[in-house]
Design an enzyme around this catalytic site. Structure first.
Site, mmCIF file in Angstrom:
data_model
loop_
_atom_site.group_PDB
_atom_site.id
_atom_site.type_symbol
_atom_site.label_atom_id
_atom_site.label_comp_id
_atom_site.label_asym_id
_atom_site.label_seq_id
_atom_site.Cartn_x
_atom_site.Cartn_y
_atom_site.Cartn_z
ATOM 1 N N ASN A 124 0.828 -1.216 0.000
ATOM 2 C CA ASN A 124 0.000 0.000 0.000
ATOM 3 C C ASN A 124 0.860 1.263 0.000
ATOM 4 O O ASN A 124 0.649 2.169 0.791
ATOM 5 C CB ASN A 124 -0.932 0.000 1.205
ATOM 6 C CG ASN A 124 -2.091 0.967 1.043
ATOM 7 O OD1 ASN A 124 -2.539 1.215 -0.066
ATOM 8 N ND2 ASN A 124 -2.575 1.518 2.135
ATOM 9 N N ARG A 129 8.242 6.481 -2.792
ATOM 10 C CA ARG A 129 8.309 6.563 -1.334
ATOM 11 C C ARG A 129 8.976 5.329 -0.727
ATOM 12 O O ARG A 129 9.689 5.424 0.280
ATOM 13 C CB ARG A 129 6.903 6.749 -0.747
ATOM 14 C CG ARG A 129 6.908 7.562 0.538
ATOM 15 C CD ARG A 129 5.503 7.955 0.947
ATOM 16 N NE ARG A 129 4.823 6.881 1.611
ATOM 17 C CZ ARG A 129 4.940 6.598 2.910
ATOM 18 N NH1 ARG A 129 5.711 7.338 3.663
ATOM 19 N NH2 ARG A 129 4.280 5.615 3.456
ATOM 20 N N ARG A 177 3.731 -0.188 9.182
ATOM 21 C CA ARG A 177 4.518 -1.376 8.868
ATOM 22 C C ARG A 177 5.670 -1.594 9.832
ATOM 23 O O ARG A 177 6.336 -2.646 9.783
ATOM 24 C CB ARG A 177 5.055 -1.276 7.447
ATOM 25 C CG ARG A 177 3.992 -0.911 6.416
ATOM 26 C CD ARG A 177 4.635 -0.474 5.119
ATOM 27 N NE ARG A 177 3.681 0.133 4.188
ATOM 28 C CZ ARG A 177 3.304 1.382 4.239
ATOM 29 N NH1 ARG A 177 3.782 2.201 5.166
ATOM 30 N NH2 ARG A 177 2.427 1.868 3.368
ATOM 31 N N LYS A 218 0.684 -11.208 -2.215
ATOM 32 C CA LYS A 218 1.417 -10.366 -3.164
ATOM 33 C C LYS A 218 2.859 -10.145 -2.743
ATOM 34 O O LYS A 218 3.800 -10.307 -3.547
ATOM 35 C CB LYS A 218 0.684 -9.023 -3.336
ATOM 36 C CG LYS A 218 1.216 -8.171 -4.471
ATOM 37 C CD LYS A 218 2.344 -7.292 -4.002
ATOM 38 C CE LYS A 218 2.977 -6.585 -5.193
ATOM 39 N NZ LYS A 218 4.127 -5.778 -4.758
ATOM 40 N N PRO A 235 3.344 -11.926 -8.606
ATOM 41 C CA PRO A 235 2.740 -10.929 -7.722
ATOM 42 C C PRO A 235 1.641 -10.126 -8.420
ATOM 43 O O PRO A 235 1.852 -9.598 -9.510
ATOM 44 C CB PRO A 235 3.917 -10.025 -7.329
ATOM 45 C CG PRO A 235 5.057 -10.395 -8.208
ATOM 46 C CD PRO A 235 4.774 -11.710 -8.816
#
Length: 296
Positions: A124, A129, A177, A218, A235
């Site tokens: 996500n 980034r 995360r 994924k 993926p």
DNA sequence: AGCCAGGCTGACG
DNA sequence: CGTCAGCATGGC
């Protein structure tokens, strides 16, 4: 075919390398540490800094000392016959549209722990980034390696990442995360053997990776494809999902089972083909993809 | 300004 | 099996 290797004091030169767009491959989002420079791309692999450049059918890897040519050949996947794979894709009317955008993409063989952490970060998130976060992580606790007058940083060891607090990880921009990263690093530092996943069946290896918090199908497939030699790991992110819908299902939403069936029909190199599709999808963009439906 | 990104998790139906 | 909110953060 007929790749030839020549080693000098500070470079490895590979000739007879076809189907290799180095910059495209290094910057397409499979790896996050290569940076484009005047002379090619610069980065650090397994603690070793290098400046790599292509010229015709030659790949030159400049290092700080005598290069480990086999390591680099393996990293850039030079032993694989990409001409054959590209030909196969060109002959598939659903996939040929991915060229010329996809031409020259090679799937690198990254260091497994680096891939593990990098792709946990990737969820996500966007490529720019992700690269920034990974770079700050290396700056935070990777070993400095001097190269060509500047200081690069190796990807950190599992131990050094495990030592960071969640707050320190969050400060790098990892967001929610952070605990996933810490737990994965702790597990590897504690002796978890990622290499064993190379020898497992795809399904088994995928299930194994999914026992890590923050790793789903994924991210697991990214790790398997980009660092553990599973060329049939596929993926499916938002881009691949859109592209598969456009290219294989005439723009209609497919059931998950049908999608997986189409994927497995692509064969043992489906993961590499996936990377061609990914490149094509990102080039076209969302609206480009939706208008590309039903166009054979 | 607000949608989106190389998604996963848990809850719910 | 399918859907859906929530999740941090910043690029665009």
């Amino acid at each position: 075919m007929g790749m030839d290797i020549r080693i000098t004091e500070n470079a490895a030169v590979f000739t007879g390398v076809s189907c290799f767009d180095l910059n495209k491959s290094a910057l397409c989002g499979q790896a996050f540490r290569w940076r484009e420079t005047a002379g090619g791309v610069i980065g650090v692999v397994r603690g070793t800094p290098a400046l790599a450049a292509r010229d015709g059918d030659t790949l030159k890897v400049n290092c700080a000392g005598v290069p480990d040519a086999k390591m680099w050949a393996n990293y850039f996947d030079l032993y694989r016959d990409y001409a054959r794979i590209e030909k196969e894709v060109m002959n598939d009317p659903r996939l040929s549209v991915c060229f010329p955008e996809a031409h020259g993409i090679r799937v690198f063989n990254q260091e497994p722990f680096e891939a593990l952490i990098s792709f946990i970060i990737s969820q996500n998130n966007n490529i720019k980034r992700i690269s920034g976060i990974v770079e700050r992580l290396c700056l935070k606790c990777g070993s400095p390696v001097p190269f060509m007058g500047e200081t690069l940083y190796a990807f950190p060891t599992a131990e050094s990442i495990a030592r960071l607090t969640e707050d320190e990880l969050t400060a790098l921009g990892t967001g929610y995360r952070a605990p996933f990263i810490k737990k994965a690093a702790e597990r590897v530092a504690d002796g978890y053997d990622l290499e064993k996943l190379k020898d497992m069946e795809l399904d088994e290896a995928r299930a194994e990776l999914k026992t890590f918090p923050g790793i789903g199908p994924k991210v697991a497939d990214c790790i398997l494809l980009f660092s553990l030699g599973h060329s049939d790991a596929f993926p499916i992110d938002v881009w691949i999902d859109r592209a598969m819908k456009a290219l294989f299902f005439e723009g209609n939403a497919a059931k998950k089972a049908e999608l997986y069936e189409a994927v497995s029909a692509l064969g043992e190199y489906s993961g590499i083909i996936q990377q061609y599709i990914f490149q094509y999808a990102r080039k076209l963009g969302r609206e480009g993809l939706s208008s590309a439906e039903n166009r054979t």
